[in-house]
Design an enzyme around this catalytic site. Structure first.
Site, PDB file in Angstrom:
ATOM      1  N   VAL A  92       0.873  -1.267  -0.038  1.00 39.07           N
ATOM      2  CA  VAL A  92       0.098   0.090   0.129  1.00 39.07           C
ATOM      3  C   VAL A  92       1.288   1.189   0.160  1.00 39.07           C
ATOM      4  CG1 VAL A  92      -2.133   1.239   1.261  1.00 39.07           C
ATOM      5  CG2 VAL A  92      -2.063  -1.006   0.713  1.00 39.07           C
ATOM      6  N   PHE A 101      -0.019   9.463  -8.221  1.00 40.56           N
ATOM      7  CA  PHE A 101       0.480   8.125  -8.436  1.00 40.56           C
ATOM      8  C   PHE A 101      -0.408   7.164  -9.489  1.00 40.56           C
ATOM      9  CE2 PHE A 101      -0.407  10.167  -4.086  1.00 40.56           C
ATOM     10  CZ  PHE A 101       1.009  10.710  -3.727  1.00 40.56           C
ATOM     11  N   TRP A 120       2.859   1.397  -3.436  1.00 42.05           N
ATOM     12  CA  TRP A 120       1.965   2.098  -3.960  1.00 42.05           C
ATOM     13  C   TRP A 120       1.889   2.965  -4.174  1.00 42.05           C
ATOM     14  CZ3 TRP A 120      -2.661   4.953  -4.349  1.00 42.05           C
ATOM     15  CH2 TRP A 120      -3.072   5.215  -5.949  1.00 42.05           C
ATOM     16  N   HIS A 121       1.863   3.672  -3.675  1.00 41.06           N
ATOM     17  CA  HIS A 121       1.863   5.400  -3.710  1.00 41.06           C
ATOM     18  C   HIS A 121       2.850   6.223  -4.507  1.00 41.06           C
ATOM     19  CE1 HIS A 121      -1.420   4.792  -0.299  1.00 41.06           C
ATOM     20  NE2 HIS A 121      -1.907   5.874  -0.737  1.00 41.06           N
ATOM     21  N   GLY A 122       4.275   5.974  -4.764  1.00 43.63           N
ATOM     22  CA  GLY A 122       5.257   5.659  -5.539  1.00 43.63           C
ATOM     23  C   GLY A 122       6.193   5.863  -5.741  1.00 43.63           C
TER      24      GLY A 122
END
Lengths: 520, 473
Positions: B322, B473, B325-327
């Site tokens: 998680v 993102f 996933w953001h960067g």
């Protein structure tokens, strides 16, 4: 396929859907009514979602940069089209005559009478010294001396921001004295009505803009063009030489104006198809920096892109050539007022100007100030003096010129179009400040015809002024640019003439030149 | 095309108008939505629409092939192809450069400087969202939970539907495709609700998120050394609220816009800062991503029905993903590790204390847990907002410097910050009640209310373009 597309289903609006859509339409109608009132009531001006002059919503998202278009005045330009064509034809014929005579280096230092035919207003320089350094530089350029580039920095408000006046002056000067490159351009235009002709430029819309006119950062570092740009991840900008017209088609040097600071990110610069270059903008303390990419003289494109999430702070890019010629930086700021330039942190702007090293600095403000009915003229004068001192420090370097605002008008209670009362006072103040500070002065207001000129320009067919009575149409701006260009040539001719009288070698034949109003 | 722009408003009205005008022409109606979605995406970068087409074609074909395949092996192969293509796209465009530079960083620790390749590409907007959305389609077909659609345009709309294309919510095919089956329906309540959502979404974005970003947060993160510890802490509170208002504001506008087409998108937030522990936080924050990873990663890994050590690893790894996933940067690696470890620790103590879902805490304990969880979130946001690790260290260092002046916090920032947090901690029923009040109001009153909001937003709107945080993102 088409048959399937237009095949009707047996669906009907059920009552609740129809009622819902009616309700939606009614609510939207209320919103539209509200939006209409923002255009009807001047007090609600700031709530207008779109202002005439801005690019058309939606269409602007896909609009490729078109260097032949002045979007703000497209309508007026279209109105003016037939006559403009005729004017342009005449102008081209005149220019071709001039070109024949001014082709050789010797001829470039001689101003032919045809070149300033129709001169209406001269540059005011009573002592004849204010613009001497500029004319000297121009002379070296005209003589085609090696690397003799004459740079002009033309700061101004919306009349400059869209390259409206400056494009004409730049094109004429570059055609006559040589094209040494497009000059400086901002990284992006954001929501500003900012355009440049004779260059191709696009940028992502996620740059954060900090314009000096909004005092976005207080007194700070806004860069040479008055706007600091901070990137978002993936922000990009592209600059390419023009693919049409007679100037701006070549460059051999791209210079990136940027800031180094502790949190600075990486900028990737890619020139044509060459391998990309990474520029690290991180440093222990804030400082201005320049990065130059050199290449062969010709058509080129530069792509800038940020790398990573750390923002880069950029000011703009300058395109130049090694050849002798003129570089004319159009440094327009939408909504600009002269005193806002005091928000340039002094050492910073001096550093920017020292680096750019213009031979002539022009300040073309006053139109927005005229809107202020309560403008304190004494205070305006004090601030304007400060601005000149703020930008021009080293004696007479660079030469400076105050460029008066266009006539600014409004409708009076009887519906007549009248010059705003404050405007002549502003023009006079600028004239006084120019004299006191050793600057030259160009009276645009008088050049347009003085009092109520905007009314006459508006009523002229094709129109030369727009219906806001604050701006000229494309044809109007072209006329102002033409007047200013001729005024420069006349001043140059006079300068050369004085040089001859003092034993100089260059002698323009000015005996048969016109002697219009405003002469020394 | 940002939601808070005149362009989007006109675009939405135009598409909604044409959509309902073509009510009887189903195929044309679908074609219009698909075309509009492409135009919407291409306003950012026309070239990258090819990536979406690629994803659509792969998953459309894979979906049908999985469904019709005779043997489990063939089904599995098609699923692997779909997963590989989607994650390959994501990996190439989002993570490739980071993995290369990370490899170099690791080697350089041991004194080796290895040349690493660099891919000169932009991160396509929304790629993390639409690849996940597209994957859910083939996986659900593989699991037998969904039948593939025959209609290519319908499937394309599922992937590209413009209100949620670039920043979610991540919709599942089982939720979305059935809504395209029958004739579209609308009622006055849905219109009112749609307008209410759009209005609140824009308010959150323009009046709160952008205001806080421009007037404090960006300045503090640009140069933290110019601010006191207390100011840095206030800026972190501001950023925490900015992020919520930015992202939930986007979701609100997306959901509101979808309602005008008679479509429902799932909720993505449920007052996340009211959470008392990390597990609850991730059930309330970016709900569609958390639930996606729960269903398509955590459960397939075995979830909690495996040996305890493995169950902890499954949980840790899912939450770590998680974060990542953001960067693609070390910040998000650390962010993921931090949240994953907090989640695992919470589970350990939760079980050790013998708590169940029915366990109710006394009010005082609940408040202190909420405060503790909130501050954990606030501090972890340093990694989220910082541009890189040195910047995070600078911000963290300044936070611990011990200075306490408050010169840079204008009264307007205090006002916006306090009001926004107060409204966040109000009971949800208050929000529902105000929504009902708006929905039931007569149309002229709604129009006047929206006009009033437009005035307010125009008055407080930043002159700078502030893109949505989750666009990156």
């Amino acid at each position: 396929m088409l048959k399937r597309l237009i095949q009707k289903d047996s669906i009907e609006f059920d009552a609740s859907t129809a009622a819902a859509l009616r309700k939606l339409a009614f609510i939207l109608l209320t919103l539209v009514l509200f939006i209409t009132t923002t255009y009807a009531l001047p007090i609600l001006t700031r709530f207008r979602p779109w202002v005439p002059g801005e690019a058309v919503p939606l269409a602007r998202l896909f609009q490729p940069y078109d260097s032949s278009l002045l979007p703000a005045f497209a309508e007026a330009a279209a109105l003016a089209a037939p006559d403009q064509d005729a004017n342009r034809r005449k102008s081209r014929e005149r220019e071709s005559k001039v070109k024949d005579k001014a082709g050789s280096p010797a001829a470039r230092t001689r101003i032919a009478p045809e070149e300033i035919e129709g001169l209406t207003q001269q540059i005011e320089d009573p002592e004849g010294r204010a613009l001497a350094p500029f004319y000297q530089a121009l002379l070296r350029t005209a003589e085609r001396r090696s690397k003799a580039i004459t740079r002009v920095a033309h700061f101004g408000d919306s009349a400059v921001a869209a390259d409206s006046i400056t494009v004409t002056v730049r094109r004429r000067m570059q055609k006559r004295f040589g094209d040494a490159g497009h000059g400086f351009i901002l990284i992006a235009r954001g929501q500003m009505h900012y355009y440049h002709m004779d260059i191709r430029h696009r940028a992502s819309d996620d740059w954060q803009l900090y314009p000096i006119v909004l005092l976005s950062l207080g007194t700070d570092w806004y860069g040479y063009g008055g706007v600091q740009f901070r990137s978002a991840p993936g922000s990009w900008a592209r600059f390419a030489t023009s693919d049409r017209g007679e100037v701006g088609g070549r460059a051999s040097r791209f210079e990136i104006f940027y800031q180094i600071y502790p949190g600075g990110g990486k900028l990737i610069a890619k020139l044509d198809e060459q391998p990309p270059v990474a520029i690290d903008t991180r440093g222990p303390q804030k400082q201005d920096a320049w990065f130059t990419l050199e290449t062969s003289d010709g058509p080129h494109k530069l792509s800038l892109r940020t790398d990573g999430r750390a923002p880069v702070r950029l000011y703009g890019v300058a395109l130049e050539r090694e050849t002798p010629g003129v570089v004319y930086d159009s440094l327009g700021m939408v909504g600009g007022r002269a005193e806002r330039l005091l928000a340039f942190e002094r050492e910073h702007i001096q550093g920017q100007l020292d680096h750019r090293d213009p031979d002539l600095l022009i300040l073309a403000f006053g139109g927005n100030e005229a809107d202020n009915r309560w403008l304190d003229i004494a205070r305006y004068e004090r601030n304007l003096r400060k601005v000149v001192k703020h930008l021009v420090v080293q004696g007479n370097r660079p030469a400076c010129l105050l460029f008066a605002p266009l006539d600014q008008a409004e409708r009076d209670e009887r519906g007549e179009i009248r010059t705003i009362a404050k405007l002549p006072e502003i023009v006079e103040t600028q004239r006084r400040v120019a004299r006191a500070q050793g600057c030259a002065f160009f009276d645009t207001y008088q050049a347009m015809g003085g009092k109520d000129a905007m009314k006459r320009w508006y009523r002229q067919r094709p129109r030369l002024a727009t219906s806001d009575f604050r701006h000229a149409t494309a044809a109007g701006y072209e006329r102002i640019g033409d007047m200013f260009y001729k005024a420069i040539l006349k001043g140059f001719a006079d300068h050369l003439s004085k040089g001859k009288a003092a034993g100089g070698s260059k002698q323009p034949k000015t005996s048969d030149l016109p002697n219009p109003k405003g002469s020394n | 095309m940002l939601f808070n722009s005149l362009d989007y408003l006109l675009f939405l009205l135009l598409v909604v108008g044409v959509y309902w005008a073509l009510l009887r022409y189903r195929a044309l109606r679908f074609a219009i939505i698909f075309l509009a979605s492409c135009v919407f995406y291409m306003a950012w970068n026309p070239a990258y629409i090819i990536l979406i087409f690629f994803s659509i074609c792969v998953d459309y074909i894979a979906g049908r092939a999985i469904f019709t395949a005779g043997s489990p092996r063939v089904k599995k192969n098609w699923l692997i192809a779909s997963v590989a293509c989607n994650l390959g796209l994501l990996g190439t465009f989002k993570y490739f450069n980071f993995f290369c530079s990370a490899t170099n960083d690791i080697f350089s620790l041991f004194g080796f400087d290895i040349p690493v390749p660099y891919l000169d590409v932009l991160l396509p907007v929304g790629i993390s969202f639409y690849t996940f959305q597209s994957l859910s389609y083939t996986i659900d077909i593989y699991r037998g939970r969904l039948e593939p659609t025959r209609n290519f345009v319908k499937f394309s709309i599922f992937i590209t539907f413009f209100p949620q294309l670039v920043a979610g919510p991540i919709v599942r095919a089982v939720q979305f495709l059935p809504q395209l089956t029958g004739p579209p329906r609308l009622n006055k309540e849905k219109v009112g609700e749609g307008l209410f959502l759009i209005a609140t979404g824009l308010f959150k974005k323009v009046a709160i998120a952008d205001f806080l970003a421009v007037n404090l947060v960006d300045r503090v993160f640009d140069d933290p050394t110019g601010y006191s510890s207390l100011e840095v802490l206030i800026a972190l509170y501001c950023y925490t609220m900015q992020m919520y208002c930015d992202f939930s504001g986007y979701t609100d506008v997306a959901r509101g816009s979808a309602m005008f087409f008679g479509l429902e998108l799932p909720e993505n937030f449920n007052r996340p800062y009211q959470s008392t522990n990390p597990a609850e936080f991730w059930r309330r924050w970016h709900i569609t991503l958390s639930s996606w990873l729960r269903d398509y990663l955590y459960y397939p890994l075995g979830g909690s029905r495996v040996k305890p050590a493995r169950a902890y690893w499954n949980l840790w790894f899912t939450v770590f993903i998680v974060g990542l996933w953001h960067g693609a940067s070390w910040n998000f690696v650390l962010y993921g590790i931090l949240h994953a470890s907090a989640m695992a620790a919470h589970r350990y103590f939760y079980r050790r204390a013998g708590r169940t879902r029915e366990t109710v805490d006394p009010t005082a304990l609940r408040i202190s847990k909420t405060a503790a969880m909130f501050h954990f979130t606030v501090l972890s946001r340093i990694l989220f907002r910082s541009t890189d690790l040195p910047n995070a260290v600078d911000v963290g260092g300044q936070l611990l410097s011990g200075s306490a002046f408050l010169f840079h916090i204008a009264p307007s920032i205090w006002t916006v910050l306090i009001l926004s947090y107060v409204s966040h901690y109000l009971p949800r029923s208050w929000y529902e009640q105000s929504k009902r009040l708006f929905v039931r109001s007569p149309a002229p009153l709604q129009g006047i209310a929206l006009s009033g909001l437009a005035i307010l937003l125009a008055a407080v709107a930043s002159r700078q373009v502030v893109p949505y945080i989750y666009f990156q993102f």
